[in-house]
Write a protein that holds these residues in place. Structure first.
Motif, PDB file in Angstrom:
ATOM      1  N   GLN A   9       0.824  -1.207   0.000  1.00  0.00           N
ATOM      2  CA  GLN A   9       0.000   0.000   0.000  1.00  0.00           C
ATOM      3  C   GLN A   9       0.862   1.262   0.000  1.00  0.00           C
ATOM      4  OE1 GLN A   9      -2.361   0.338   3.548  1.00  0.00           O
ATOM      5  NE2 GLN A   9      -3.372   2.200   2.900  1.00  0.00           N
ATOM      6  N   PHE A  10       2.044   1.184   0.612  1.00  0.00           N
ATOM      7  CA  PHE A  10       2.892   2.362   0.769  1.00  0.00           C
ATOM      8  C   PHE A  10       4.093   2.366  -0.179  1.00  0.00           C
ATOM      9  CE2 PHE A  10       1.115   1.597   5.140  1.00  0.00           C
ATOM     10  CZ  PHE A  10       0.137   2.569   5.043  1.00  0.00           C
ATOM     11  N   GLU A  11       4.160   1.406  -1.067  1.00  0.00           N
ATOM     12  CA  GLU A  11       5.292   1.286  -1.975  1.00  0.00           C
ATOM     13  C   GLU A  11       5.461   2.568  -2.789  1.00  0.00           C
ATOM     14  OE1 GLU A  11       5.967  -1.680  -5.515  1.00  0.00           O
ATOM     15  OE2 GLU A  11       6.115  -2.720  -3.580  1.00  0.00           O
ATOM     16  N   GLY A  12       6.680   3.104  -2.816  1.00  0.00           N
ATOM     17  CA  GLY A  12       6.994   4.292  -3.589  1.00  0.00           C
ATOM     18  C   GLY A  12       6.611   5.604  -2.921  1.00  0.00           C
ATOM     19  N   LYS A  13       6.031   5.572  -1.730  1.00  0.00           N
ATOM     20  CA  LYS A  13       5.629   6.799  -1.041  1.00  0.00           C
ATOM     21  C   LYS A  13       6.734   7.252  -0.091  1.00  0.00           C
ATOM     22  CE  LYS A  13       0.813   5.914  -1.605  1.00  0.00           C
ATOM     23  NZ  LYS A  13      -0.502   5.935  -1.094  1.00  0.00           N
ATOM     24  N   GLN A  14       6.733   8.539   0.210  1.00  0.00           N
ATOM     25  CA  GLN A  14       7.737   9.089   1.113  1.00  0.00           C
ATOM     26  C   GLN A  14       7.428   8.686   2.549  1.00  0.00           C
ATOM     27  OE1 GLN A  14       8.193  13.343   0.977  1.00  0.00           O
ATOM     28  NE2 GLN A  14      10.008  13.292   2.255  1.00  0.00           N
ATOM     29  N   VAL A  15       8.426   8.113   3.208  1.00  0.00           N
ATOM     30  CA  VAL A  15       8.286   7.639   4.576  1.00  0.00           C
ATOM     31  C   VAL A  15       9.226   8.452   5.454  1.00  0.00           C
ATOM     32  CG1 VAL A  15       8.540   5.652   6.110  1.00  0.00           C
ATOM     33  CG2 VAL A  15       7.755   5.317   3.756  1.00  0.00           C
ATOM     34  N   ILE A  16       8.704   9.030   6.528  1.00  0.00           N
ATOM     35  CA  ILE A  16       9.511   9.840   7.436  1.00  0.00           C
ATOM     36  C   ILE A  16       9.311   9.304   8.848  1.00  0.00           C
ATOM     37  CG2 ILE A  16       9.932  12.151   8.331  1.00  0.00           C
ATOM     38  CD1 ILE A  16       8.791  13.186   5.622  1.00  0.00           C
ATOM     39  N   THR A  17      10.391   8.829   9.464  1.00  0.00           N
ATOM     40  CA  THR A  17      10.305   8.223  10.800  1.00  0.00           C
ATOM     41  C   THR A  17      11.505   8.586  11.658  1.00  0.00           C
ATOM     42  OG1 THR A  17      11.488   6.222  10.153  1.00  0.00           O
ATOM     43  CG2 THR A  17       9.088   6.199   9.896  1.00  0.00           C
ATOM     44  N   ILE A  18      11.353   8.318  12.943  1.00  0.00           N
ATOM     45  CA  ILE A  18      12.467   8.290  13.873  1.00  0.00           C
ATOM     46  C   ILE A  18      12.345   6.971  14.643  1.00  0.00           C
ATOM     47  CG2 ILE A  18      12.793  10.770  14.140  1.00  0.00           C
ATOM     48  CD1 ILE A  18      11.145  10.663  16.678  1.00  0.00           C
ATOM     49  N   SER A  19      13.447   6.451  15.095  1.00  0.00           N
ATOM     50  CA  SER A  19      13.414   5.175  15.807  1.00  0.00           C
ATOM     51  C   SER A  19      12.863   5.377  17.220  1.00  0.00           C
ATOM     52  CB  SER A  19      14.814   4.569  15.885  1.00  0.00           C
ATOM     53  OG  SER A  19      15.621   5.330  16.763  1.00  0.00           O
ATOM     54  N   PHE A  20      12.303   4.324  17.789  1.00  0.00           N
ATOM     55  CA  PHE A  20      11.826   4.373  19.165  1.00  0.00           C
ATOM     56  C   PHE A  20      12.985   4.694  20.111  1.00  0.00           C
ATOM     57  CE2 PHE A  20       8.214   2.143  17.380  1.00  0.00           C
ATOM     58  CZ  PHE A  20       7.148   2.600  18.143  1.00  0.00           C
ATOM     59  N   ALA A  21      14.151   4.106  19.844  1.00  0.00           N
ATOM     60  CA  ALA A  21      15.315   4.341  20.707  1.00  0.00           C
ATOM     61  C   ALA A  21      15.715   5.815  20.689  1.00  0.00           C
ATOM     62  CB  ALA A  21      16.480   3.458  20.262  1.00  0.00           C
ATOM     63  N   LYS A  22      15.753   6.420  19.493  1.00  0.00           N
ATOM     64  CA  LYS A  22      16.107   7.837  19.400  1.00  0.00           C
ATOM     65  C   LYS A  22      15.042   8.698  20.068  1.00  0.00           C
ATOM     66  CE  LYS A  22      17.273  11.628  16.400  1.00  0.00           C
ATOM     67  NZ  LYS A  22      17.427  12.163  15.069  1.00  0.00           N
ATOM     68  N   ALA A  23      13.784   8.363  19.838  1.00  0.00           N
ATOM     69  CA  ALA A  23      12.698   9.129  20.451  1.00  0.00           C
ATOM     70  C   ALA A  23      12.787   9.077  21.975  1.00  0.00           C
ATOM     71  CB  ALA A  23      11.345   8.609  19.982  1.00  0.00           C
ATOM     72  N   ASN A  24      13.088   7.912  22.528  1.00  0.00           N
ATOM     73  CA  ASN A  24      13.221   7.788  23.981  1.00  0.00           C
ATOM     74  C   ASN A  24      14.407   8.593  24.493  1.00  0.00           C
ATOM     75  OD1 ASN A  24      10.959   6.184  24.298  1.00  0.00           O
ATOM     76  ND2 ASN A  24      12.090   4.276  24.094  1.00  0.00           N
ATOM     77  N   SER A  25      15.507   8.611  23.748  1.00  0.00           N
ATOM     78  CA  SER A  25      16.682   9.395  24.145  1.00  0.00           C
ATOM     79  C   SER A  25      16.380  10.887  24.135  1.00  0.00           C
ATOM     80  CB  SER A  25      17.860   9.118  23.199  1.00  0.00           C
ATOM     81  OG  SER A  25      18.246   7.782  23.281  1.00  0.00           O
ATOM     82  N   VAL A  26      15.745  11.354  23.068  1.00  0.00           N
ATOM     83  CA  VAL A  26      15.409  12.771  22.975  1.00  0.00           C
ATOM     84  C   VAL A  26      14.380  13.145  24.034  1.00  0.00           C
ATOM     85  CG1 VAL A  26      14.429  14.568  21.479  1.00  0.00           C
ATOM     86  CG2 VAL A  26      16.051  12.913  20.536  1.00  0.00           C
ATOM     87  N   ALA A  27      13.464  12.241  24.343  1.00  0.00           N
ATOM     88  CA  ALA A  27      12.466  12.508  25.385  1.00  0.00           C
ATOM     89  C   ALA A  27      13.154  12.785  26.722  1.00  0.00           C
ATOM     90  CB  ALA A  27      11.495  11.343  25.509  1.00  0.00           C
ATOM     91  N   MET A  28      14.257  12.103  26.979  1.00  0.00           N
ATOM     92  CA  MET A  28      15.012  12.364  28.210  1.00  0.00           C
ATOM     93  C   MET A  28      15.585  13.785  28.209  1.00  0.00           C
ATOM     94  SD  MET A  28      14.861   9.872  30.340  1.00  0.00           S
ATOM     95  CE  MET A  28      13.152   9.705  29.902  1.00  0.00           C
TER      96      MET A  28
END
Length: 187
Positions: A9-28
């Protein structure tokens, strides 16, 4: 960060994410400005350091406080997003990404950016900012601790919303099914 999604369904579409690990680090890191913005004014108005209020009477209360808060946090996402989806709660999924470990709420239907923003920020507003403002007005240190704690807990949500800050508010996006982020629907 851009990643690949295996769903056709998402093939060829722009995907923008951050990893859970990075998100948890930045949350700190987000913890510091949240404590400064909420805790310091409380101290100057009421003369009480909210950090001194962090002791709980029992480990059972602490566990209940955190677990109940996590459930309510994710429910606030789900209830809000369900209001904007055609299929309501049938489009909402809850779970825990055990390898990080991070609870999540995911919607399978596309939302407009503004709708995703409302659902994404609802836990921060309801569990973090409103209790903090009330605590600041009334001098309730325990409620201020609650507001600070759940404002910090919304750190991943703040980062997720930050990812689409430059998008048109009516752009359709899909919630990423496995990571923090989204997939752009064709314009």
């Amino acid at each position: 960060m851009k990643t690949q999604v295996t769903d056709k369904q998402f093939e060829g579409k722009q995907v923008i994410t951050i990893s859970f690990a990075k998100a948890n680090s930045v949350a700190m890191l987000i913890m510091i400005p949240i404590i400064l913005v909420l805790g310091v004014p409380y101290y100057f108005i009421w003369g009480v350091n909210v950090l001194d209020q962090l002791s709980f009477k029992s480990i059972g209360f602490y566990i209940f406080f955190v677990v109940a808060g996590i459930v309510i946090h994710e429910l606030l996402h789900g209830v809000t997003w369900a209001l904007f989806t055609k299929n309501g709660f049938r489009s909402i999924h809850f779970g825990v990404k055990w390898e990080d470990p991070t609870p999540y709420c995911h919607t399978t239907e596309a939302l407009k950016v503004w709708q995703y923003l409302v659902g994404g920020m609802m836990p921060l507003l309801i569990m973090g900012l409103i209790p903090s403002i009330w605590a600041l007005a009334k001098g309730n240190a325990l409620l201020m601790v609650y507001g600070i704690f759940f404002s910090i807990a919304a750190g991943g949500d703040i980062q997720s919303v930050w990812l689409f800050r430059k998008l048109n508010r009516n752009q359709l996006i899909y919630d990423h099914p496995e990571e923090i982020g989204f997939i752009l629907e064709d314009k």
